[in-house]
Design a protein around this motif. Structure first.
Motif, mmCIF file in Angstrom:
data_model
loop_
_atom_site.group_PDB
_atom_site.id
_atom_site.type_symbol
_atom_site.label_atom_id
_atom_site.label_comp_id
_atom_site.label_asym_id
_atom_site.label_seq_id
_atom_site.Cartn_x
_atom_site.Cartn_y
_atom_site.Cartn_z
ATOM 1 N N ARG A 261 0.743 -1.217 0.151
ATOM 2 C CA ARG A 261 0.031 0.084 0.034
ATOM 3 C C ARG A 261 0.867 1.318 -0.103
ATOM 4 O O ARG A 261 0.313 2.310 0.012
ATOM 5 C CB ARG A 261 -0.907 0.214 1.197
ATOM 6 N N GLY A 262 2.082 1.015 0.269
ATOM 7 C CA GLY A 262 3.038 2.299 0.129
ATOM 8 C C GLY A 262 3.426 2.882 1.438
ATOM 9 O O GLY A 262 3.802 4.111 1.538
ATOM 10 N N LYS A 263 3.217 2.104 2.512
ATOM 11 C CA LYS A 263 3.412 2.596 3.769
ATOM 12 C C LYS A 263 5.021 2.930 4.084
ATOM 13 O O LYS A 263 5.126 4.058 4.563
ATOM 14 C CB LYS A 263 3.028 1.671 4.649
ATOM 15 N N THR A 264 5.796 2.195 3.641
ATOM 16 C CA THR A 264 7.286 2.365 3.811
ATOM 17 C C THR A 264 7.803 3.301 2.822
ATOM 18 O O THR A 264 8.536 4.171 3.057
ATOM 19 C CB THR A 264 7.821 1.065 3.634
ATOM 20 N N LEU A 265 7.141 3.375 1.718
ATOM 21 C CA LEU A 265 7.543 4.425 0.602
ATOM 22 C C LEU A 265 7.108 5.892 1.117
ATOM 23 O O LEU A 265 7.821 6.727 1.040
ATOM 24 C CB LEU A 265 6.811 4.075 -0.752
ATOM 25 N N LEU A 266 6.188 5.827 1.689
ATOM 26 C CA LEU A 266 5.591 7.045 2.338
ATOM 27 C C LEU A 266 6.514 7.634 3.548
ATOM 28 O O LEU A 266 6.912 8.820 3.310
ATOM 29 C CB LEU A 266 4.335 7.068 2.980
ATOM 30 N N THR A 267 6.949 6.779 4.443
ATOM 31 C CA THR A 267 7.687 7.288 5.660
ATOM 32 C C THR A 267 9.157 7.406 5.325
ATOM 33 O O THR A 267 9.828 8.174 5.417
ATOM 34 C CB THR A 267 7.665 6.073 6.648
ATOM 35 N N ARG B 213 10.855 7.522 2.079
ATOM 36 C CA ARG B 213 10.857 8.277 0.941
ATOM 37 C C ARG B 213 10.376 9.619 1.108
ATOM 38 O O ARG B 213 11.276 10.602 1.268
ATOM 39 C CB ARG B 213 10.832 7.537 -0.284
ATOM 40 N N ILE B 214 9.168 9.895 1.052
ATOM 41 C CA ILE B 214 8.493 11.020 0.927
ATOM 42 C C ILE B 214 8.565 11.839 2.092
ATOM 43 O O ILE B 214 9.232 12.916 1.971
ATOM 44 C CB ILE B 214 6.840 10.710 0.775
ATOM 45 N N ILE B 215 8.257 11.632 3.259
ATOM 46 C CA ILE B 215 8.496 11.971 4.528
ATOM 47 C C ILE B 215 9.796 12.405 4.956
ATOM 48 O O ILE B 215 10.188 13.507 5.274
ATOM 49 C CB ILE B 215 7.574 11.592 5.614
ATOM 50 N N SER B 216 10.821 11.370 4.874
ATOM 51 C CA SER B 216 12.099 11.714 5.087
ATOM 52 C C SER B 216 12.592 12.622 4.199
ATOM 53 O O SER B 216 13.588 13.264 4.712
ATOM 54 C CB SER B 216 12.863 9.927 4.784
ATOM 55 N N LEU B 217 12.516 12.651 2.849
ATOM 56 C CA LEU B 217 13.113 13.411 1.982
ATOM 57 C C LEU B 217 12.502 15.170 2.466
ATOM 58 O O LEU B 217 13.259 16.054 2.361
ATOM 59 C CB LEU B 217 12.471 13.386 0.566
ATOM 60 N N LEU B 218 11.323 15.242 2.727
ATOM 61 C CA LEU B 218 10.539 16.284 3.481
ATOM 62 C C LEU B 218 11.312 16.986 4.510
ATOM 63 O O LEU B 218 11.562 18.198 4.612
ATOM 64 C CB LEU B 218 9.344 16.430 3.696
ATOM 65 N N VAL B 219 11.723 16.217 5.702
ATOM 66 C CA VAL B 219 12.231 16.686 6.796
ATOM 67 C C VAL B 219 13.844 16.365 6.889
ATOM 68 O O VAL B 219 14.545 16.366 7.966
ATOM 69 C CB VAL B 219 11.617 16.178 7.857
ATOM 70 N N LEU C 75 7.727 16.311 -5.516
ATOM 71 C CA LEU C 75 7.611 16.353 -4.020
ATOM 72 C C LEU C 75 7.991 17.846 -3.644
ATOM 73 O O LEU C 75 7.338 18.409 -2.715
ATOM 74 C CB LEU C 75 8.961 15.738 -3.317
ATOM 75 N N PRO C 76 8.645 18.994 -4.399
ATOM 76 C CA PRO C 76 8.582 20.194 -4.329
ATOM 77 C C PRO C 76 7.202 20.745 -4.462
ATOM 78 O O PRO C 76 6.992 21.657 -3.504
ATOM 79 C CB PRO C 76 9.640 20.968 -5.276
ATOM 80 N N HIS C 77 6.271 20.535 -5.051
ATOM 81 C CA HIS C 77 5.023 21.075 -5.169
ATOM 82 C C HIS C 77 4.253 20.716 -3.910
ATOM 83 O O HIS C 77 3.618 21.378 -3.627
ATOM 84 C CB HIS C 77 4.331 20.544 -6.456
ATOM 85 N N PHE C 78 4.383 19.242 -3.456
ATOM 86 C CA PHE C 78 3.802 18.966 -2.285
ATOM 87 C C PHE C 78 4.261 19.583 -1.174
ATOM 88 O O PHE C 78 3.309 20.309 -0.154
ATOM 89 C CB PHE C 78 3.893 17.350 -2.231
#
Length: 180
Positions: free
Chosen positions: A34-40, A42-48, A173-176
């Motif tokens: 479902r993308g749980k690990t991808l979310l944490t 990759r996405i959130i990790s890159l944001l912070v 990601l920059p747009h998000f």
């Protein structure tokens, strides 16, 4: 979704300001793929500014934690908190302590420990089977305000291959982040 996005917005904005505000630990359970690990991771990790796997520390397997205090996001992915009630209670207590406090013992190998301040976030992901759900901490009244529990959606999604997915994340990601 709106609660998760509000949590992420507070985390992201305070990280961008260089002054992390305290916030709840997030637990996300859902079916595999479902993308749980991808979310944490990759996405959130890159944001912070990165993440560290905090499983060994939060599950009480080690006191060495140098790498954890170099990032604002601690993750645990598909782990269980020991085989007995005492291990689970210790895990629940550590989650509560990490959310409620900003002063922590920093302990690098071959060095004396010292106190540091940290106000990052913890995200724990797992599947929906009974064994995986054991990662949820003891939910009593003293910890409820420190947790956000989410169930991943049932939507069946086909993820593109790794390279296409990375290119999409890099482009979007920059747009998000600007939207947050």
């Amino acid at each position: 979704l709106e609660y998760f996005l509000a949590w992420l917005q507070r985390f992201y904005r305070s990280a961008m300001a260089g002054k992390l505000l305290q916030g709840q630990a997030v637990f996300i359970a859902g079916d595999p793929g479902r993308g749980k690990t991808l979310l944490t991771n990759r996405i959130i990790s890159l944001l912070v500014g990165g993440h560290a796997d905090a499983a060994r520390f939060l599950l009480g397997e080690t006191n060495f934690n140098r790498e954890l205090f170099e990032v604002g996001l601690w993750t645990i992915d598909d782990c269980t908190p020991g085989d007995n009630a005492a291990d689970h209670k210790k895990f629940s207590s550590l989650i509560k302590k990490c959310v409620a406090n900003t002063n922590f013992e920093f302990h690098a190998k071959f060095r004396d420990s010292c106190m540091v301040q940290w106000a990052g976030r913890i995200i724990v992901t797992g599947n929906l089977d009974a064994e995986s759900l054991r990662i949820l901490p003891d939910v009593d009244t003293s910890i409820l305000d420190k947790l956000l529990l989410f169930k991943a959606g049932q939507r069946v999604t086909h993820f593109p291959d790794r390279y296409e997915l990375e290119a999409t994340i890099k482009a979007e990601l920059p747009h998000f982040a600007a939207w947050l």
